[in-house]
Design an enzyme around this catalytic site. Sequence first.
Site, PDB file in Angstrom:
ATOM      1  N   ARG A   1      44.342 -34.819  70.203  1.00 18.82           N
ATOM      2  CA  ARG A   1      45.385 -34.126  71.007  1.00 18.82           C
ATOM      3  C   ARG A   1      46.590 -33.708  70.184  1.00 18.82           C
ATOM      4  NH1 ARG A   1      43.801 -38.118  74.513  1.00 18.82           N
ATOM      5  NH2 ARG A   1      42.373 -37.325  76.084  1.00 18.82           N
TER       6      ARG A   1
ATOM      7  N   LYS B   1      51.363 -20.027  64.905  1.00 17.05           N
ATOM      8  CA  LYS B   1      50.183 -19.496  65.587  1.00 17.05           C
ATOM      9  C   LYS B   1      48.957 -19.967  64.823  1.00 17.05           C
ATOM     10  CE  LYS B   1      51.774 -15.205  67.749  1.00 17.05           C
ATOM     11  NZ  LYS B   1      51.547 -13.747  67.810  1.00 17.05           N
TER      12      LYS B   1
ATOM     13  N   GLU C   1      52.614  -6.436  54.475  1.00 17.92           N
ATOM     14  CA  GLU C   1      53.401  -7.227  55.439  1.00 17.92           C
ATOM     15  C   GLU C   1      54.830  -7.430  54.918  1.00 17.92           C
ATOM     16  OE1 GLU C   1      52.145  -7.956  58.405  1.00 17.92           O
ATOM     17  OE2 GLU C   1      49.962  -8.069  58.183  1.00 17.92           O
TER      18      GLU C   1
ATOM     19  N   LYS D   1      60.881 -13.779  59.239  1.00 18.47           N
ATOM     20  CA  LYS D   1      59.919 -14.312  60.211  1.00 18.47           C
ATOM     21  C   LYS D   1      60.482 -15.558  60.872  1.00 18.47           C
ATOM     22  CE  LYS D   1      55.320 -15.210  61.630  1.00 18.47           C
ATOM     23  NZ  LYS D   1      53.886 -15.057  61.435  1.00 18.47           N
TER      24      LYS D   1
ATOM     25  N   GLU E   1      56.351 -15.593  71.672  1.00 16.05           N
ATOM     26  CA  GLU E   1      56.176 -14.153  71.856  1.00 16.05           C
ATOM     27  C   GLU E   1      56.370 -13.705  73.297  1.00 16.05           C
ATOM     28  OE1 GLU E   1      53.321 -12.418  69.252  1.00 16.05           O
ATOM     29  OE2 GLU E   1      53.309 -10.536  70.334  1.00 16.05           O
TER      30      GLU E   1
ATOM     31  N   ARG F   1      59.432 -11.499  69.253  1.00 17.96           N
ATOM     32  CA  ARG F   1      58.381 -11.755  68.262  1.00 17.96           C
ATOM     33  C   ARG F   1      57.420 -10.577  68.169  1.00 17.96           C
ATOM     34  NH1 ARG F   1      55.449 -17.561  66.819  1.00 17.96           N
ATOM     35  NH2 ARG F   1      54.119 -16.704  65.200  1.00 17.96           N
TER      36      ARG F   1
ATOM     37  N   ASN G   1      54.765  -7.162  65.151  1.00 19.76           N
ATOM     38  CA  ASN G   1      53.525  -6.383  65.245  1.00 19.76           C
ATOM     39  C   ASN G   1      53.741  -4.927  64.849  1.00 19.76           C
ATOM     40  OD1 ASN G   1      52.122  -8.618  66.116  1.00 19.76           O
ATOM     41  ND2 ASN G   1      52.574  -8.215  68.266  1.00 19.76           N
TER      42      ASN G   1
ATOM     43  N   HIS H   1      50.938  -2.617  63.910  1.00 22.48           N
ATOM     44  CA  HIS H   1      49.709  -3.342  64.211  1.00 22.48           C
ATOM     45  C   HIS H   1      48.898  -2.762  65.364  1.00 22.48           C
ATOM     46  CE1 HIS H   1      51.177  -6.173  61.297  1.00 22.48           C
ATOM     47  NE2 HIS H   1      50.193  -7.020  61.506  1.00 22.48           N
TER      48      HIS H   1
ATOM     49  N   HIS I   1      45.310  -2.399  64.205  1.00 21.26           N
ATOM     50  CA  HIS I   1      44.191  -3.123  64.829  1.00 21.26           C
ATOM     51  C   HIS I   1      43.104  -2.160  65.306  1.00 21.26           C
ATOM     52  CE1 HIS I   1      46.867  -6.859  65.795  1.00 21.26           C
ATOM     53  NE2 HIS I   1      46.236  -6.997  64.644  1.00 21.26           N
TER      54      HIS I   1
ATOM     55  N   HIS J   1      43.056  -6.173  56.484  1.00 19.22           N
ATOM     56  CA  HIS J   1      44.079  -6.128  57.539  1.00 19.22           C
ATOM     57  C   HIS J   1      45.365  -5.454  57.044  1.00 19.22           C
ATOM     58  CE1 HIS J   1      46.684  -7.356  60.811  1.00 19.22           C
ATOM     59  NE2 HIS J   1      47.489  -7.912  59.920  1.00 19.22           N
TER      60      HIS J   1
HETATM   61  N1  LIG Z   1      48.710 -17.235  62.261  1.00 24.82           N
HETATM   62  C1  LIG Z   1      49.320 -16.081  62.085  1.00 24.82           C
HETATM   63  O1  LIG Z   1      50.480 -15.898  62.505  1.00 24.82           O
HETATM   64  C2  LIG Z   1      48.625 -14.998  61.329  1.00 24.82           C
HETATM   65  C3  LIG Z   1      49.327 -13.866  60.904  1.00 24.82           C
HETATM   66  C4  LIG Z   1      48.654 -12.903  60.150  1.00 24.82           C
HETATM   67  C5  LIG Z   1      47.316 -13.091  59.822  1.00 24.82           C
HETATM   68  N2  LIG Z   1      46.653 -14.201  60.256  1.00 24.82           N
HETATM   69  C6  LIG Z   1      45.248 -14.433  59.907  1.00 24.82           C
HETATM   70  O2  LIG Z   1      45.152 -14.569  58.508  1.00 24.82           O
HETATM   71  C7  LIG Z   1      43.823 -14.264  58.108  1.00 24.82           C
HETATM   72  C8  LIG Z   1      43.868 -13.450  56.831  1.00 24.82           C
HETATM   73  O3  LIG Z   1      44.474 -14.223  55.830  1.00 24.82           O
HETATM   74  P1  LIG Z   1      44.340 -13.829  54.290  1.00 24.82           P
HETATM   75  O4  LIG Z   1      44.622 -12.396  54.128  1.00 24.82           O
HETATM   76  O5  LIG Z   1      45.129 -14.824  53.546  1.00 24.82           O
HETATM   77  O6  LIG Z   1      42.776 -13.970  54.019  1.00 24.82           O
HETATM   78  P2  LIG Z   1      41.851 -15.154  53.435  1.00 24.82           P
HETATM   79  O7  LIG Z   1      42.324 -16.479  53.841  1.00 24.82           O
HETATM   80  O8  LIG Z   1      40.473 -14.761  53.799  1.00 24.82           O
HETATM   81  O9  LIG Z   1      42.035 -14.987  51.853  1.00 24.82           O
HETATM   82  C9  LIG Z   1      41.637 -13.795  51.238  1.00 24.82           C
HETATM   83  C10 LIG Z   1      40.708 -14.045  50.051  1.00 24.82           C
HETATM   84  O10 LIG Z   1      41.468 -14.550  48.952  1.00 24.82           O
HETATM   85  C11 LIG Z   1      40.871 -15.726  48.419  1.00 24.82           C
HETATM   86  N3  LIG Z   1      41.988 -16.509  47.881  1.00 24.82           N
HETATM   87  C12 LIG Z   1      42.972 -17.105  48.584  1.00 24.82           C
HETATM   88  N4  LIG Z   1      43.917 -17.567  47.770  1.00 24.82           N
HETATM   89  C13 LIG Z   1      43.538 -17.265  46.512  1.00 24.82           C
HETATM   90  C14 LIG Z   1      44.130 -17.464  45.229  1.00 24.82           C
HETATM   91  N5  LIG Z   1      45.345 -17.997  45.097  1.00 24.82           N
HETATM   92  N6  LIG Z   1      43.434 -17.029  44.147  1.00 24.82           N
HETATM   93  C15 LIG Z   1      42.238 -16.422  44.290  1.00 24.82           C
HETATM   94  N7  LIG Z   1      41.650 -16.183  45.467  1.00 24.82           N
HETATM   95  C16 LIG Z   1      42.304 -16.600  46.570  1.00 24.82           C
HETATM   96  C17 LIG Z   1      40.100 -16.331  49.551  1.00 24.82           C
HETATM   97  O11 LIG Z   1      39.019 -17.103  49.095  1.00 24.82           O
HETATM   98  C18 LIG Z   1      39.629 -15.073  50.291  1.00 24.82           C
HETATM   99  O12 LIG Z   1      38.436 -14.590  49.703  1.00 24.82           O
HETATM  100  C19 LIG Z   1      43.175 -13.546  59.269  1.00 24.82           C
HETATM  101  O13 LIG Z   1      42.235 -14.376  59.878  1.00 24.82           O
HETATM  102  C20 LIG Z   1      44.331 -13.282  60.228  1.00 24.82           C
HETATM  103  O14 LIG Z   1      43.933 -13.290  61.582  1.00 24.82           O
HETATM  104  C21 LIG Z   1      47.292 -15.155  60.993  1.00 24.82           C
HETATM  105 ZN   LIG Z   2      49.510  -8.412  60.101  1.00 23.03          ZN
END
Ligand SMILES: NC(=O)c1ccc[n+]([C@@H]2O[C@H](COP(=O)([O-])OP(=O)(O)OC[C@H]3O[C@@H](n4cnc5c(N)ncnc54)[C@H](O)[C@@H]3O)[C@@H](O)[C@H]2O)c1
Ligand SMILES: [Zn+2]
Length: 372
Positions: A128, A150, A192, A235, A245, A249, A253, A256, A260, A274
Site C-alpha cells: 500500500r 506521476k 522538453e 516543473k 493537474e 499543470r 503539456n 503535447h 501525442h 516522444h
Molecule cells: N511520469 C511523468 O511525469 C512522465 C513525463 C514524461 C515522460 N514519461 C514517460 O517516460 C518514458 C520515456 O522516458 P525516456 O525517454 O527516459 O525513455 P527510456 O527510459 O526508455 O530511456 C531511453 C533509452 O535510453 C537508455 N538509457 C537510459 N539512460 C541511459 C544512459 N545514461 N546511457 C545510455 N543509455 C541510457 C535506455 O536503456 C533506453 O533504451 C515514457 O514511458 C513516458 O511515458 C513520464
Molecule cells: Zn513530454
Amino acid sequence: VTAGAADARVRVELGPRSYDIAIGPGLLGRCAPLLAPLLAGRRVVPVADAAVLPLHWPALRASLEASGAAVAEPVAVPPGESSKDFATLAQLLETLLSRGLDRRSVLVALGGGVVGDLVGFAAAVALRGIGFVQAPTTLLAQVDSSVGGKTGINAAAGKNLVGAFHQPLAVVVDTSALDTLPEREVLAGYAEVAKYGLLGDEALFAWLEGGGGAAVVAGDPAARARAVEASCRMKADVVARDETEAGDRALLNFGHTFGHALEAHAGFDGRLLHGEAVAIGMVQAFRLSERLGHCAAGAADRVAAHLAAVGLPVRPSDRGLSPTPDELLAHMAKDKKADGGRLAFVLARGIGRAFVARGVDPADVRAVLAAS
Ligand SMILES: NC(=O)c1ccc[n+]([C@@H]2O[C@H](COP(=O)([O-])OP(=O)(O)OC[C@H]3O[C@@H](n4cnc5c(N)ncnc54)[C@H](O)[C@@H]3O)[C@@H](O)[C@H]2O)c1
Ligand SMILES: [Zn+2]
C-alpha cells in the site's frame, strides 16, 4: 568529494510530501551525504534499466552503501517502453515481495522514464505504498518524468492509463550520466527543456537559442547543469501549485496535444521518439496561436529555426511521416475522450507565455495540420 559549488538543489514544496532534487556532475558517485538522512538503517532495493546497470550502478552502489543503507542486489528491467506493462510490473512486485520487502524498504529507480514510471508505481502499490528514490539517467527523465510524482504503466487501450500519484523521497540527478546517452535520446530530452522556455521562461529560451542549447546537446557540463536546473525549477513550481493537474499543470503539456496525435499515427515503433513528436507539436502550437491571433507572426518560425538548428525534427516529413489532418484530429478526439471530453490546447501569447485554451475550432487545427 561531497556536494560542491557546482551542485544545485531544487525543493518541490508539497507539504508532508516535499522533497529535494539534487543536480550536479558525478552526483551518483557522491550522493551519500544527501541520502543518509533518508536511507540510513533502511533496506534499499535498486531497480535498474538493464542497459544502464553496467554503466552507472557501480557509482550509485558505493554511495548507497556509504549512506548506511542495507543495499540489496539490483533488479534489472529490460530496456524499452514495453517494460511499462502489467507483466513486468507483476514480475517486479513478486520479486520484491519474495525478497522480503517491508514497509520501511525503499526502492531506487535507476534509468530513464520507463524505469522511473514503473518503479514509482511499484512503490505506490507495494504494501500500500513504500518510499522510493529517483536516479534518472536520461535527459527526459532528469527534466521531466522523475519530478512531480506521476507514476504508472501502459494498458492495451493507451499509454499511461494505469497509475498513481506517488512522490519520491528524493531525486538524484547526475548530469554526467548523460555522457553515455545516445545523441538522439539527448535531443529528445532537449525538446522538453526547450518546452520549459517556450511555456514560461523567455530568458531560458533566449539563452538556449544564443548557444546554450547547442552546448547542452554537445555535452558541455555547465550548460547541461544549468538547463536541467532551470527545467526542474519550473516543473517543481508548477507541480507545487497543482499536484494533481486540476489546472496549471496542464501547461506542461505544451506541444503535447499535437505531439501525442503524431506519436499515435507513427505507432510507437521507434521511428519517432516522444521528444521529437513534442518538438514538431510545439511548432504547430505556435502556428495555431498565430492563426488565432494570440501571438504575433514570426514566433513559430523562430521556434522552428532553433529546434531544427540543434537537430530536432520540426515537421512530420522530417521523420518520413505524412499523416492526413483528419487522421491526426481523430487521434486527438480519442485523447480528448480520455480527458473527459475536453479538447484542450496549450497556446501561447508569445515565447514564454503559454495558456490553456478550450473550445478551439477544429477547422483551425485542421488548417495548421494541413500546412505543416
Ligand atoms: N511520469 C511523468 O511525469 C512522465 C513525463 C514524461 C515522460 N514519461 C514517460 O517516460 C518514458 C520515456 O522516458 P525516456 O525517454 O527516459 O525513455 P527510456 O527510459 O526508455 O530511456 C531511453 C533509452 O535510453 C537508455 N538509457 C537510459 N539512460 C541511459 C544512459 N545514461 N546511457 C545510455 N543509455 C541510457 C535506455 O536503456 C533506453 O533504451 C515514457 O514511458 C513516458 O511515458 C513520464
Ligand atoms: Zn513530454
